[in-house]
Motif scaffolding. Structure first.
Motif, PDB file in Angstrom:
ATOM      1  N   ALA A 348      -5.284  -7.121  -4.029  1.00  0.00           N
ATOM      2  CA  ALA A 348      -4.216  -6.687  -4.923  1.00  0.00           C
ATOM      3  C   ALA A 348      -4.783  -5.950  -6.141  1.00  0.00           C
ATOM      4  N   ARG A 349      -5.897  -6.448  -6.672  1.00  0.00           N
ATOM      5  CA  ARG A 349      -6.521  -5.755  -7.805  1.00  0.00           C
ATOM      6  C   ARG A 349      -6.960  -4.346  -7.402  1.00  0.00           C
ATOM      7  N   GLN A 350      -7.453  -4.193  -6.196  1.00  0.00           N
ATOM      8  CA  GLN A 350      -7.842  -2.861  -5.723  1.00  0.00           C
ATOM      9  C   GLN A 350      -6.633  -1.926  -5.671  1.00  0.00           C
ATOM     10  N   LEU A 454       1.124   7.781  -0.630  1.00  0.00           N
ATOM     11  CA  LEU A 454       2.549   7.834  -0.944  1.00  0.00           C
ATOM     12  C   LEU A 454       3.033   6.577  -1.666  1.00  0.00           C
ATOM     13  N   ALA A 455       2.412   5.435  -1.373  1.00  0.00           N
ATOM     14  CA  ALA A 455       2.852   4.171  -1.993  1.00  0.00           C
ATOM     15  C   ALA A 455       1.629   3.314  -2.289  1.00  0.00           C
ATOM     16  N   PRO A 456       0.870   3.634  -3.321  1.00  0.00           N
ATOM     17  CA  PRO A 456      -0.407   2.942  -3.554  1.00  0.00           C
ATOM     18  C   PRO A 456      -0.271   1.466  -3.878  1.00  0.00           C
ATOM     19  N   THR A 457       0.896   1.019  -4.338  1.00  0.00           N
ATOM     20  CA  THR A 457       1.039  -0.394  -4.702  1.00  0.00           C
ATOM     21  C   THR A 457       1.826  -1.194  -3.672  1.00  0.00           C
ATOM     22  N   ASN A 458       2.102  -0.607  -2.537  1.00  0.00           N
ATOM     23  CA  ASN A 458       2.845  -1.327  -1.501  1.00  0.00           C
ATOM     24  C   ASN A 458       2.036  -2.542  -1.045  1.00  0.00           C
ATOM     25  N   ALA A 459       2.677  -3.708  -1.054  1.00  0.00           N
ATOM     26  CA  ALA A 459       1.955  -4.937  -0.724  1.00  0.00           C
ATOM     27  C   ALA A 459       1.451  -4.952   0.708  1.00  0.00           C
ATOM     28  N   ALA A 460       2.095  -4.199   1.603  1.00  0.00           N
ATOM     29  CA  ALA A 460       1.693  -4.218   3.011  1.00  0.00           C
ATOM     30  C   ALA A 460       0.425  -3.416   3.259  1.00  0.00           C
TER      31      ALA A 460
END
Length: 520
Positions: A348-350, A454-460
């Motif tokens: 998650a930090r990455q 497109l979605a760098p913080t997407n949890a998946a």
């Protein structure tokens, strides 16, 4: 037939019979000789087998026997010299125990240990008579280690306690403890009731007055613990219950005090869960932290801690998606304090860091000039055409994603660019799943790169990176089995690029290195 002819025939017959007898004798003799050899060979085989099976006992008998006798003699000499035990291994006990280690059935060694224990008791009694209490205590400890009769060791122990008590002013300590108890000072300092009573009971364990005073003090201590539980102060309640256990694990009030503490813990966990359902993470932490400090290993507390840690990681990714990176990092710190999975927190930090870097690069761009706006229009047109042809991710250089990436570099905040990114996001996910399902790991990596952009913080994304790294390892392992060390090396590199913390990676890299060394 004349007489000479008959005589010649008889002589020939006799000679023939003699030859037959002599031939039968040699046959009998040869048969007897063969039988002797067979028995001799059988006896030699049995002897050889016995030597193999009994070589260790025979060797022990030949080699250990003199050593054991020497150890017993050294033990006898040390015992006669009064050297019962020594740190350098030269005491009587040490020699006798070494002899027993070589031969556990040696009665002389066992008798030597028994004589050493009896000598230790006599030495303790002599030290006690001369007032050397510490020496007496050491001798008593040695005698007990050598398992002397309990009645003898207890007699010496009782005399030692009485001598220590006589010189320790225990009556004064007991009076001081009773005064502290009357003043309500139970266990905060060494001069309070329970520590003083403990000192008295260490020297006079059967002192009825001290035992009754300790019982009263523990009852008061546990009453305070139950009051702290009723007030929700689980830290204080847990500390007081544990202190009571340290003094007397079997005190009658401990079960009721523990039950009150458990109810207080469950109440805090329920409040923490309620705050978590409302999305109030800070309030949930505030409710749960005292329970963690008091009883972090309780199952109900552990389960709530895990739920809260997962929610904190998710909240951190959401904050990063809103460009609130400082708050996102703080949430990751909270998750770490709640003992979230180190691998999940690291992943998650990455993601938060990638989103921060992407945002910084966007903010550093200058608004497009007229020529830039014209280029943006061309890129958006090219993007729409690629979408119409279904070329969302591939081919490289002519896909909708490539056009979108160039458009983002010109105008990341343009509404049309942002809308295109939202349209392409599902396509990048589907592209990744399809390529991974077909074991096309190169294509899956390209699709995942698009998805991540497109979605760098997407949890998946963290899960997807892990899956891709595992698939690289699976294919690399298969190719390594067929001797393709080059592909296996590349597979290890790709797996490390996608998920450097993958648990299976070090073992696979070691296999690749070993295969490479063999190949050279």
């Amino acid at each position: 037939m004349d007489r000479n002819s008959r005589r010649a025939g008889e002589q020939g017959h006799d000679a023939l019979q003699r030859v037959r007898r002599e031939g039968r004798w040699w046959w009998v003799q040869a048969r007897h000789t063969r039988r002797i050899w067979r028995w001799a060979l059988l006896a030699a085989g049995v002897l050889f087998l016995a030597l193999i099976l009994l070589r260790r006992p025979l060797a022990d008998w030949f080699w250990d026997e003199p050593q054991i006798e020497q150890l017993i003699e050294q033990g006898d000499r040390a015992l006669a010299a009064g050297q019962l035990s020594s740190a350098d291994g030269r005491g009587a006990r040490d020699y006798f125990q070494a002899a027993l280690a070589l031969d556990g059935d040696r009665s002389e060694a066992r008798n030597g240990l028994a004589r050493t224990g009896a000598a230790a008791l006599r030495s303790g009694e002599a030290a006690l008579a001369s007032g050397a209490l510490e020496e007496a205590a050491e001798a008593l400890a040695l005698a007990r280690q050598l398992q002397v009769p309990q009645r003898d060791s207890e007699a010496l122990a009782r005399q030692l306690r009485e001598r220590r008590a006589a010189g320790a002013g225990l009556d004064a300590l007991l009076a001081q403890a009773r005064q502290a108890l009357a003043a309500g000072r139970l266990d905060d300092t060494p001069d309070d009731a329970l520590p003083l009573l403990q000192r008295v009971l260490e020297l006079r364990p059967l002192d009825v007055t001290a035992l009754e005073a300790r019982e009263d003090a523990l009852s008061d201590l546990l009453l305070r613990a139950r009051a702290a539980s009723d007030e929700g102060d689980v830290r204080q309640a847990a500390r007081l219950v544990q202190r009571a256990r340290d003094y007397d694990p079997g005190h009658a009030d401990i079960p009721a005090s523990q039950e009150a503490l458990s109810r207080a813990l469950e109440s805090r966990v329920r409040r923490a869960a309620s705050e978590l359902r409302r999305g109030r993470l800070d309030a949930s932490i505030e409710q749960l932290q005292p329970a963690l400090d008091a009883a972090g290993d309780e199952a109900v507390v552990t389960a709530q801690r895990e739920r809260l840690a997962a929610a904190l990681v998710k909240e951190g990714l959401r904050l990063a998606a809103d460009y609130r990176f400082a708050d996102a990092v703080a949430r990751m710190d909270d998750a770490q304090r709640m003992q979230a999975s180190p691998r999940e927190v690291a992943a998650a930090r990455q993601q938060v860091e990638r989103a921060r870097v992407a945002r910084q690069s966007q903010q550093g761009r200058i608004a497009p000039s007229r020529a830039g706006r014209q280029q943006l229009e061309r890129l958006l047109e090219r993007l729409q055409q690629a979408e119409a042809r279904g070329q969302l991710i591939a081919p490289p250089g002519a896909s909708a994603f490539d056009a979108l990436r160039e458009a983002q570099s010109l105008a990341p905040d343009d509404l049309r660019v942002m809308a295109a990114a939202k349209r392409l996001l599902p396509a990048s996910r589907h592209c990744f799943e399809d390529a991974l399902r077909q074991n096309r790991v190169e294509a899956a990596g390209a699709c995942l790169q698009a998805w991540q952009t497109l979605a760098p913080t997407n949890a998946a994304i963290g899960v997807a990176r892990n899956r891709l790294a595992l698939r690289w390892l699976a294919i690399g392992s298969e190719r390594l089995g067929s001797g393709d060390v080059g592909f296996a090396t590349r597979a290890a590199e790709q797996a490390r690029q996608w998920q450097p913390t993958l648990a299976e990676l070090p073992a696979f890299e070691a296999r690749v290195r070993q295969a490479g060394d063999i190949g050279r």
